[in-house]
Design an enzyme around this catalytic site. Structure first.
Site, PDB file in Angstrom:
ATOM      1  N   GLN A 282       0.813  -1.213   0.000  1.00  0.00           N
ATOM      2  CA  GLN A 282       0.000   0.000   0.000  1.00  0.00           C
ATOM      3  C   GLN A 282       0.850   1.268   0.000  1.00  0.00           C
ATOM      4  O   GLN A 282       0.307   2.372   0.070  1.00  0.00           O
ATOM      5  CB  GLN A 282      -0.919  -0.006   1.228  1.00  0.00           C
ATOM      6  CG  GLN A 282      -1.933  -1.141   1.212  1.00  0.00           C
ATOM      7  CD  GLN A 282      -2.745  -1.225   2.502  1.00  0.00           C
ATOM      8  OE1 GLN A 282      -2.577  -0.426   3.422  1.00  0.00           O
ATOM      9  NE2 GLN A 282      -3.623  -2.215   2.577  1.00  0.00           N
TER      10      GLN A 282
ATOM     11  N   HIS B  25      -0.846   0.124   5.580  1.00  0.00           N
ATOM     12  CA  HIS B  25      -1.341   1.153   6.515  1.00  0.00           C
ATOM     13  C   HIS B  25      -0.382   2.330   6.671  1.00  0.00           C
ATOM     14  O   HIS B  25       0.081   2.652   7.765  1.00  0.00           O
ATOM     15  CB  HIS B  25      -1.644   0.528   7.886  1.00  0.00           C
ATOM     16  CG  HIS B  25      -2.753  -0.466   7.866  1.00  0.00           C
ATOM     17  ND1 HIS B  25      -3.345  -0.940   9.019  1.00  0.00           N
ATOM     18  CD2 HIS B  25      -3.393  -1.092   6.836  1.00  0.00           C
ATOM     19  CE1 HIS B  25      -4.295  -1.811   8.695  1.00  0.00           C
ATOM     20  NE2 HIS B  25      -4.328  -1.912   7.368  1.00  0.00           N
TER      21      HIS B  25
ATOM     22  N   GLU C 240     -14.911   4.283  10.533  1.00  0.00           N
ATOM     23  CA  GLU C 240     -15.471   5.324  11.385  1.00  0.00           C
ATOM     24  C   GLU C 240     -15.047   6.719  10.965  1.00  0.00           C
ATOM     25  O   GLU C 240     -13.988   6.907  10.357  1.00  0.00           O
ATOM     26  CB  GLU C 240     -15.093   5.081  12.843  1.00  0.00           C
ATOM     27  CG  GLU C 240     -13.602   5.100  13.129  1.00  0.00           C
ATOM     28  CD  GLU C 240     -13.281   4.677  14.555  1.00  0.00           C
ATOM     29  OE1 GLU C 240     -13.752   3.593  14.974  1.00  0.00           O
ATOM     30  OE2 GLU C 240     -12.563   5.419  15.251  1.00  0.00           O
TER      31      GLU C 240
ATOM     32  N   TYR D 145      -8.685   7.587  20.412  1.00  0.00           N
ATOM     33  CA  TYR D 145      -9.818   7.128  19.609  1.00  0.00           C
ATOM     34  C   TYR D 145      -9.912   5.604  19.527  1.00  0.00           C
ATOM     35  O   TYR D 145     -10.638   5.078  18.699  1.00  0.00           O
ATOM     36  CB  TYR D 145      -9.807   7.833  18.255  1.00  0.00           C
ATOM     37  CG  TYR D 145     -10.210   9.280  18.467  1.00  0.00           C
ATOM     38  CD1 TYR D 145     -11.540   9.662  18.445  1.00  0.00           C
ATOM     39  CD2 TYR D 145      -9.264  10.233  18.827  1.00  0.00           C
ATOM     40  CE1 TYR D 145     -11.923  10.966  18.731  1.00  0.00           C
ATOM     41  CE2 TYR D 145      -9.632  11.542  19.114  1.00  0.00           C
ATOM     42  CZ  TYR D 145     -10.965  11.895  19.068  1.00  0.00           C
ATOM     43  OH  TYR D 145     -11.342  13.177  19.374  1.00  0.00           O
TER      44      TYR D 145
ATOM     45  N   TYR E 194      -9.630 -10.396  10.807  1.00  0.00           N
ATOM     46  CA  TYR E 194      -9.794 -10.876   9.435  1.00  0.00           C
ATOM     47  C   TYR E 194      -9.777 -12.395   9.359  1.00  0.00           C
ATOM     48  O   TYR E 194     -10.374 -12.987   8.459  1.00  0.00           O
ATOM     49  CB  TYR E 194      -8.676 -10.318   8.543  1.00  0.00           C
ATOM     50  CG  TYR E 194      -8.879  -8.882   8.144  1.00  0.00           C
ATOM     51  CD1 TYR E 194      -9.868  -8.508   7.248  1.00  0.00           C
ATOM     52  CD2 TYR E 194      -8.079  -7.874   8.680  1.00  0.00           C
ATOM     53  CE1 TYR E 194     -10.063  -7.190   6.875  1.00  0.00           C
ATOM     54  CE2 TYR E 194      -8.259  -6.548   8.322  1.00  0.00           C
ATOM     55  CZ  TYR E 194      -9.251  -6.210   7.423  1.00  0.00           C
ATOM     56  OH  TYR E 194      -9.438  -4.901   7.078  1.00  0.00           O
TER      57      TYR E 194
END
Length: 387
Positions: A98, A161, A254, A264, A275
């Site tokens: 990614q 990520h 979210e 958070y 997963y």
């Protein structure tokens, strides 16, 4: 969701604006097409194609666009849709998994400085990488004087990520979102920058009023923590408030309105599941945990949230006071209707294109510009709102 009737016309194709279950609609064409939506008929135009994993789009004042491609290319898209050669001067990126070249935004003083900001996955020693951010001056075929102002530390192994989006507030600060590099515990560790929303001055220095300044056990760059993978970040033009959205694991995407020093929750509080197993991750104690902030808005099933943009200041438009968010997994564009900060309804657009929506921006012309993620034919689309 309502099923919508097609409109018959030359080069006008019926596309479902809200979610539809059939997969028999005609494929997208380079021409403008009519798209029915709950809010009325919109017009979808393919501006450009042939992009390789495009990640961010920046509409420019002269009618052109800048687009990042994850392998490390920054290109102009001309008004006629032609792609430029890759611009020189872009920093080296870690283009695995990614990672790669990610966000591009204009500096607040772009009109005079021609400065743009980029986020990217930066290579480190021994195969490690981390999110980094810098700025440069935009030229005709290159960017000049690239200056890195932020590095995620420490750099970690792994391909996932990185985040990352960039947004500016009204007080001369830049916010940088990033992921926890798929290393869940890092999001709760204040001596690490993974899984944190960062706030800096525009020269890269640390604001004196950041919540953890002066603490020996915490990084002073941190604004908020306990985030998973933040690929959505925007400042509400009406209020100046920062909004961000992030991926949950399997469920639990979210939206948050991050406040200084707040936690958070990830991974100790989450609405998502492992997963590999039909349960939450071992660290997760529940959907709400004391000392953490609940999501402002949460999806039980993950849309795969990406780019975010506010549509405001256009009272004549039926899209006024909307928040747009791209959906990668659900392959559509989410439109949230706002009353102040309150989310009052949700609409799905571009469902029948079945394209992963990576980024969304609002142009000064009142159109919404969308990037689709594809390895060979990523598209830049223009959406004109209902009359």
């Amino acid at each position: 969701m309502r099923r919508l009737a097609p409109h018959a016309a030359i080069l006008v194709i019926a596309l479902a604006g809200c979610r539809a279950q059939d997969a028999t609609s005609a494929p997208p064409t380079p021409a403008a097409v009519a798209a029915s939506a709950a809010s009325g008929e919109i017009r979808v135009t393919r501006v450009a194609g042939g992009l390789e994993h495009p990640w961010a789009v920046l509409p420019l004042p002269d009618g052109r666009f800048l687009v990042t491609e994850r392998p490390g290319r920054l290109r102009y898209v001309e008004r006629d849709g032609k792609l430029s050669a890759p611009l020189a001067g872009v920093p080296e990126v870690w283009a695995q998994g990614q990672g790669g070249l990610l966000d591009v935004v204009a500096a607040p003083d772009f009109a005079t400085s021609r400065r743009i900001w980029l986020s990217y996955a930066e290579p480190g020693p021994n195969g490690t990488a981390g999110t980094a951010v810098g700025y440069a001056t935009l030229g005709s075929d290159r960017i000049d004087g690239f200056t890195r102002v932020y590095q995620q530390q420490p750099k970690l192994e792994g391909p996932n990520h990185f985040g990352s989006r960039i947004a500016f507030d009204r007080e001369g600060h830049v916010f940088i979102s990033q992921g926890e590099r798929n290393d869940r515990p890092t999001a709760q560790k204040l001596d690490m920058l993974q899984g944190k929303l960062v706030r800096l001055n525009l020269d890269g220095s640390i604001p004196r009023d950041n919540p953890f300044v002066g603490r020996s056990d915490a990084r002073p760059e941190i604004w908020s923590y306990g985030h998973r993978n933040m690929q959505s970040l925007a400042v509400d033009p009406r209020t100046g408030r920062v909004w961000e959205a992030e991926h949950g694991p399997r469920g639990g995407d979210e939206v948050n309105l991050p406040q200084p020093g707040k936690n958070y929750g990830w991974p100790i509080a989450s609405h998502g599941l492992d997963y590999a197993l039909p349960r939450a991750y071992p660290e997760t104690q529940g959907t709400e945990v004391a000392g953490t902030e609940p999501p402002y808005h949460v999806w039980k099933k993950s849309p795969g949230l990406s780019g975010m943009a506010f549509y405001t200041g256009r009272p004549q438009s039926r899209w006024n006071d909307s928040l747009f968010i791209g959906a990668l997994a659900d392959r559509n564009l989410i439109r949230l209707t706002l009353e102040g900060d309150r989310i009052v309804s949700e609409e799905r657009l571009l469902d029948d294109r079945r394209a992963r929506i990576r980024d969304v921006r609002v142009g000064t012309d009142g159109a919404v510009y969308v990037l689709t993620d594809d390895d060979k034919d990523g598209e830049l689309l223009r959406l004109d709102p209902p009359a």
